[in-house]
Structures are given as C-alpha cells and as structure tokens.
Design a protein around this motif. Structure first.
Motif, PDB file in Angstrom:
ATOM      1  N   UNK A  68       3.993  34.947 -11.298  1.00 17.40           N
ATOM      2  CA  UNK A  68       2.809  34.473 -12.032  1.00 17.40           C
ATOM      3  C   UNK A  68       3.124  33.457 -13.131  1.00 17.40           C
ATOM      4  N   UNK A  69       4.332  33.455 -13.635  1.00 22.19           N
ATOM      5  CA  UNK A  69       4.693  32.500 -14.696  1.00 22.19           C
ATOM      6  C   UNK A  69       4.690  31.065 -14.186  1.00 22.19           C
ATOM      7  N   UNK A  70       4.798  30.885 -12.861  1.00 28.38           N
ATOM      8  CA  UNK A  70       4.752  29.545 -12.266  1.00 28.38           C
ATOM      9  C   UNK A  70       3.334  29.125 -11.876  1.00 28.38           C
ATOM     10  N   UNK A  71       2.383  30.048 -12.014  1.00 33.20           N
ATOM     11  CA  UNK A  71       0.995  29.781 -11.640  1.00 33.20           C
ATOM     12  C   UNK A  71       0.353  28.852 -12.673  1.00 33.20           C
ATOM     13  N   UNK A  72      -0.287  27.775 -12.209  1.00 37.44           N
ATOM     14  CA  UNK A  72      -0.900  26.812 -13.118  1.00 37.44           C
ATOM     15  C   UNK A  72      -1.978  27.436 -13.994  1.00 37.44           C
ATOM     16  N   UNK A  73      -2.711  28.414 -13.457  1.00 35.29           N
ATOM     17  CA  UNK A  73      -3.754  29.079 -14.249  1.00 35.29           C
ATOM     18  C   UNK A  73      -3.143  29.832 -15.415  1.00 35.29           C
ATOM     19  N   UNK A  74      -1.975  30.411 -15.216  1.00 28.27           N
ATOM     20  CA  UNK A  74      -1.277  31.133 -16.285  1.00 28.27           C
ATOM     21  C   UNK A  74      -0.717  30.147 -17.297  1.00 28.27           C
ATOM     22  N   UNK A  75      -0.204  29.017 -16.821  1.00 26.20           N
ATOM     23  CA  UNK A  75       0.328  27.992 -17.729  1.00 26.20           C
ATOM     24  C   UNK A  75      -0.762  27.446 -18.647  1.00 26.20           C
ATOM     25  N   UNK A  76      -1.970  27.318 -18.111  1.00 19.56           N
ATOM     26  CA  UNK A  76      -3.090  26.811 -18.904  1.00 19.56           C
ATOM     27  C   UNK A  76      -3.665  27.858 -19.844  1.00 19.56           C
ATOM     28  N   UNK A  77      -3.594  29.120 -19.439  1.00 22.57           N
ATOM     29  CA  UNK A  77      -4.170  30.197 -20.231  1.00 22.57           C
ATOM     30  C   UNK A  77      -3.305  31.439 -20.045  1.00 22.57           C
ATOM     31  N   UNK A  78      -2.493  31.769 -21.027  1.00 20.97           N
ATOM     32  CA  UNK A  78      -1.548  32.886 -20.890  1.00 20.97           C
ATOM     33  C   UNK A  78      -2.256  34.223 -20.689  1.00 20.97           C
ATOM     34  N   UNK A  79      -3.509  34.334 -21.103  1.00 21.21           N
ATOM     35  CA  UNK A  79      -4.250  35.580 -20.903  1.00 21.21           C
ATOM     36  C   UNK A  79      -4.483  35.857 -19.419  1.00 21.21           C
ATOM     37  N   UNK A  80      -4.401  34.821 -18.587  1.00 19.10           N
ATOM     38  CA  UNK A  80      -4.619  34.977 -17.153  1.00 19.10           C
ATOM     39  C   UNK A  80      -3.439  35.672 -16.461  1.00 19.10           C
ATOM     40  N   UNK A  81      -2.327  35.791 -17.168  1.00 21.49           N
ATOM     41  CA  UNK A  81      -1.133  36.429 -16.603  1.00 21.49           C
ATOM     42  C   UNK A  81      -1.452  37.826 -16.076  1.00 21.49           C
TER      43      UNK A  81
END
Length: 153
Positions: A68-81
C-alpha cells in the motif's frame, strides 16, 4: 493471489496468553491460526440494500504492509493507508469475497474503526479478546471482539 498456509506457532512463554483457539497439550504445538472471523457492529450495505455482518480477516504479511505504500492514493493521502491495508487482509464480508478498497470505503466509520482495531489485535497482540468492565457493577471480564451472538463473550 491469496494463500492460506498451515504452520505451527511457537509455544507461548509461560504466563502469556496463547493465540485464541490454541492451547498447549503435553508439549505439542497447535497449528497457527491465520484466519479470524468477525462480526461488524453495523454491517456493510451492498448495492442491493442487503446488510452483511460477518466476515473473515487473515493475518497480514510484510507484503500486505509494504504494497500500500506504493499506492498513489496513499501517497496523496496517508489516511487512505488503512483502507488499502484492510482491503488486502479482509477476505470476505457476508457473501462478498471480492474485497477491494471501494468496499472498505463504503463501510460505516464505526465498522472501519472496528476492523482497524481487529487488525491490530490479531496481528500485534495475537488474539481477539479485550478486557472490559461492567459500568454498573465494575466487574472486569474479557470479551471476544470477533463477535458472536448477543450475550456471548
């Protein structure tokens, strides 16, 4: 690809709680439990309006926490992790077995918080029990957060 592996867990140190559902019998090790059932407090409402309460979460792997750390959604919003991580380890909710971040996004906030705590308990603490006390009599006891029928713990 999801895999379920049977393995043996190391025997717990004396005085420590073993993983729920395992116990030592004359030096034998019980199989490591890799999947845990749960019951959502509110339930997932699917597109037809059906409510799904029960589900299964498996133990997380290192890959589950790294990908998940490589997921663009997580990179844009860490809460999405947590959404991506929970979607990786929940294998079923009700009759739905294609769990993806969109399903986790549609959970009620209380159900997501429940799954986050459940994840922490089974992966860090090794069990699904929590210590609670009765607000009326102050008696302390343990409950199983995995759920079950009302009145059971």
């Amino acid at each position: 690809m999801r895999r379920t592996t049977q393995a043996t867990a190391p025997a717990p140190a004396s005085g420590s709680d073993p993983v729920e559902g395992t116990e030592r019998r004359s030096g034998q090790r019980e199989p490591l439990r890799t999947e845990f059932t749960f019951e959502l407090p509110r339930g997932y409402v699917d597109e037809t309006g059906a409510v799904h309460h029960t589900g299964v979460m498996r133990l997380a792997t290192a890959r589950d926490e790294l990908v998940p750390l490589r997921d663009d959604r997580v990179r844009e919003n860490s809460a999405y992790l947590s959404v991506v991580l929970i979607a990786r380890v929940v294998t079923r909710i009700g009759t739905i077995d294609d769990i993806h971040p969109g399903i986790i996004e549609d959970l009620f906030a209380s159900d997501l918080a429940f799954l986050q705590d459940f994840y922490r308990r089974i992966n860090a603490e090794g069990h699904t029990r929590a210590a609670v006390s009765c607000p009326a009599c102050k008696e302390e006891f343990a409950v199983n957060l995995a759920g079950g029928r009302l009145g059971e713990s």
